[in-house]
Motif scaffolding. Sequence first.
Motif, PDB file in Angstrom:
ATOM      1  N   GLN A  79     -15.464   4.654   1.750  1.00 26.12           N
ATOM      2  CA  GLN A  79     -14.984   5.446   2.922  1.00 26.12           C
ATOM      3  C   GLN A  79     -13.913   4.876   3.677  1.00 26.12           C
ATOM      4  O   GLN A  79     -12.853   5.570   4.100  1.00 26.12           O
ATOM      5  CB  GLN A  79     -16.351   5.674   4.004  1.00 26.12           C
ATOM      6  N   LYS A 115     -11.746   3.071   2.370  1.00 23.51           N
ATOM      7  CA  LYS A 115     -10.519   3.108   1.297  1.00 23.51           C
ATOM      8  C   LYS A 115      -9.807   4.480   1.545  1.00 23.51           C
ATOM      9  O   LYS A 115      -8.784   4.734   1.618  1.00 23.51           O
ATOM     10  CB  LYS A 115     -10.813   2.733  -0.325  1.00 23.51           C
ATOM     11  N   GLU A 116     -10.930   5.647   1.554  1.00 24.59           N
ATOM     12  CA  GLU A 116     -10.394   6.940   1.585  1.00 24.59           C
ATOM     13  C   GLU A 116      -9.766   6.986   3.097  1.00 24.59           C
ATOM     14  O   GLU A 116      -8.822   7.740   3.479  1.00 24.59           O
ATOM     15  CB  GLU A 116     -11.500   7.705   1.630  1.00 24.59           C
ATOM     16  N   SER A 150      -8.093   4.624   4.709  1.00 24.87           N
ATOM     17  CA  SER A 150      -6.833   4.045   4.702  1.00 24.87           C
ATOM     18  C   SER A 150      -5.872   5.001   4.241  1.00 24.87           C
ATOM     19  O   SER A 150      -4.698   4.979   4.448  1.00 24.87           O
ATOM     20  CB  SER A 150      -7.010   2.714   3.728  1.00 24.87           C
ATOM     21  N   ASP A 151      -6.197   5.695   2.859  1.00 26.84           N
ATOM     22  CA  ASP A 151      -5.279   6.397   2.182  1.00 26.84           C
ATOM     23  C   ASP A 151      -5.092   7.399   3.060  1.00 26.84           C
ATOM     24  O   ASP A 151      -3.670   8.110   3.007  1.00 26.84           O
ATOM     25  CB  ASP A 151      -6.044   6.931   0.901  1.00 26.84           C
ATOM     26  N   TYR A 152      -5.861   8.278   3.813  1.00 26.66           N
ATOM     27  CA  TYR A 152      -5.628   9.226   4.680  1.00 26.66           C
ATOM     28  C   TYR A 152      -4.557   8.953   5.761  1.00 26.66           C
ATOM     29  O   TYR A 152      -3.685   9.586   6.072  1.00 26.66           O
ATOM     30  CB  TYR A 152      -7.111   9.830   5.558  1.00 26.66           C
ATOM     31  N   LYS A 200      -2.369   6.650   5.587  1.00 24.65           N
ATOM     32  CA  LYS A 200      -1.123   6.310   5.070  1.00 24.65           C
ATOM     33  C   LYS A 200      -0.591   7.611   4.769  1.00 24.65           C
ATOM     34  O   LYS A 200       0.842   7.770   4.989  1.00 24.65           O
ATOM     35  CB  LYS A 200      -1.384   5.419   3.628  1.00 24.65           C
ATOM     36  N   ILE A 201      -1.128   8.466   3.858  1.00 27.70           N
ATOM     37  CA  ILE A 201      -0.564   9.895   3.443  1.00 27.70           C
ATOM     38  C   ILE A 201      -0.198  10.682   4.567  1.00 27.70           C
ATOM     39  O   ILE A 201       0.827  11.367   4.740  1.00 27.70           O
ATOM     40  CB  ILE A 201      -1.387  10.215   2.335  1.00 27.70           C
ATOM     41  N   GLU A 214       0.317   2.308   7.407  1.00 25.58           N
ATOM     42  CA  GLU A 214      -0.087   1.477   6.494  1.00 25.58           C
ATOM     43  C   GLU A 214      -0.652   0.368   6.973  1.00 25.58           C
ATOM     44  O   GLU A 214      -0.022  -0.398   7.992  1.00 25.58           O
ATOM     45  CB  GLU A 214       1.174   1.026   5.523  1.00 25.58           C
ATOM     46  N   GLY A 260      -4.569  -5.695   3.356  1.00 20.56           N
ATOM     47  CA  GLY A 260      -5.464  -4.775   3.508  1.00 20.56           C
ATOM     48  C   GLY A 260      -6.031  -4.183   4.898  1.00 20.56           C
ATOM     49  O   GLY A 260      -6.615  -3.395   5.191  1.00 20.56           O
ATOM     50  N   LYS A 290     -13.168  -0.302 -12.053  1.00 24.21           N
ATOM     51  CA  LYS A 290     -12.109  -0.419 -11.540  1.00 24.21           C
ATOM     52  C   LYS A 290     -11.829  -1.987 -11.115  1.00 24.21           C
ATOM     53  O   LYS A 290     -10.887  -2.274 -10.423  1.00 24.21           O
ATOM     54  CB  LYS A 290     -11.726   0.276 -10.158  1.00 24.21           C
ATOM     55  N   SER A 316     -12.530  -5.764  -7.845  1.00 20.36           N
ATOM     56  CA  SER A 316     -13.021  -4.789  -6.846  1.00 20.36           C
ATOM     57  C   SER A 316     -14.014  -5.633  -5.757  1.00 20.36           C
ATOM     58  O   SER A 316     -14.578  -6.514  -6.302  1.00 20.36           O
ATOM     59  CB  SER A 316     -13.940  -3.544  -7.200  1.00 20.36           C
TER      60      SER A 316
END
Length: 134
Positions: free
Chosen positions: A26, A28-29, A31-33, A35-36, A41, A46, A103, A106
């Motif tokens: 969650q 990571k998600e 963080s991606d949200y 950023k995008i 960032e 991290g 992955k 990790s």
Amino acid sequence: MSAEERNWNPDIKSIGDKIVGLTLLQAKELSDYLKIVHGIEPASGGAVVVAAPAAAAEEDAGPSTFDVILKGVPDTTKKISVIKVVREITGLGLKEAKDLVEKAPSPIKEKADKDSADKLKAQIEEAGGQVELK
């Protein structure tokens, strides 16, 4: 002023409590949200970390917290055992734990105290995984 003495804005307190309760996937998600969608960032490494002066003195004595990083599973016959241990440690579902193991490298647990990190490392290594403490 201590945290107990301060009157926190209820909205800020709620957001902070929700962020602290996130699982690794969650976080990571999120963080991606950020950023995008918003172009925000994280700092290198991290996470944005602001250290108090007292924390700097503690670092001179060596790290007090460790990140438990799964480096991989060299023996593929042990992969299921490692996935089970990762699920137990993280509370993730089967698919999420499997994805995390596949992955590798990790992070399995971040900012664990020395004893906890050593125990988690032992559990994962016993199941057949390779672990690094950072």
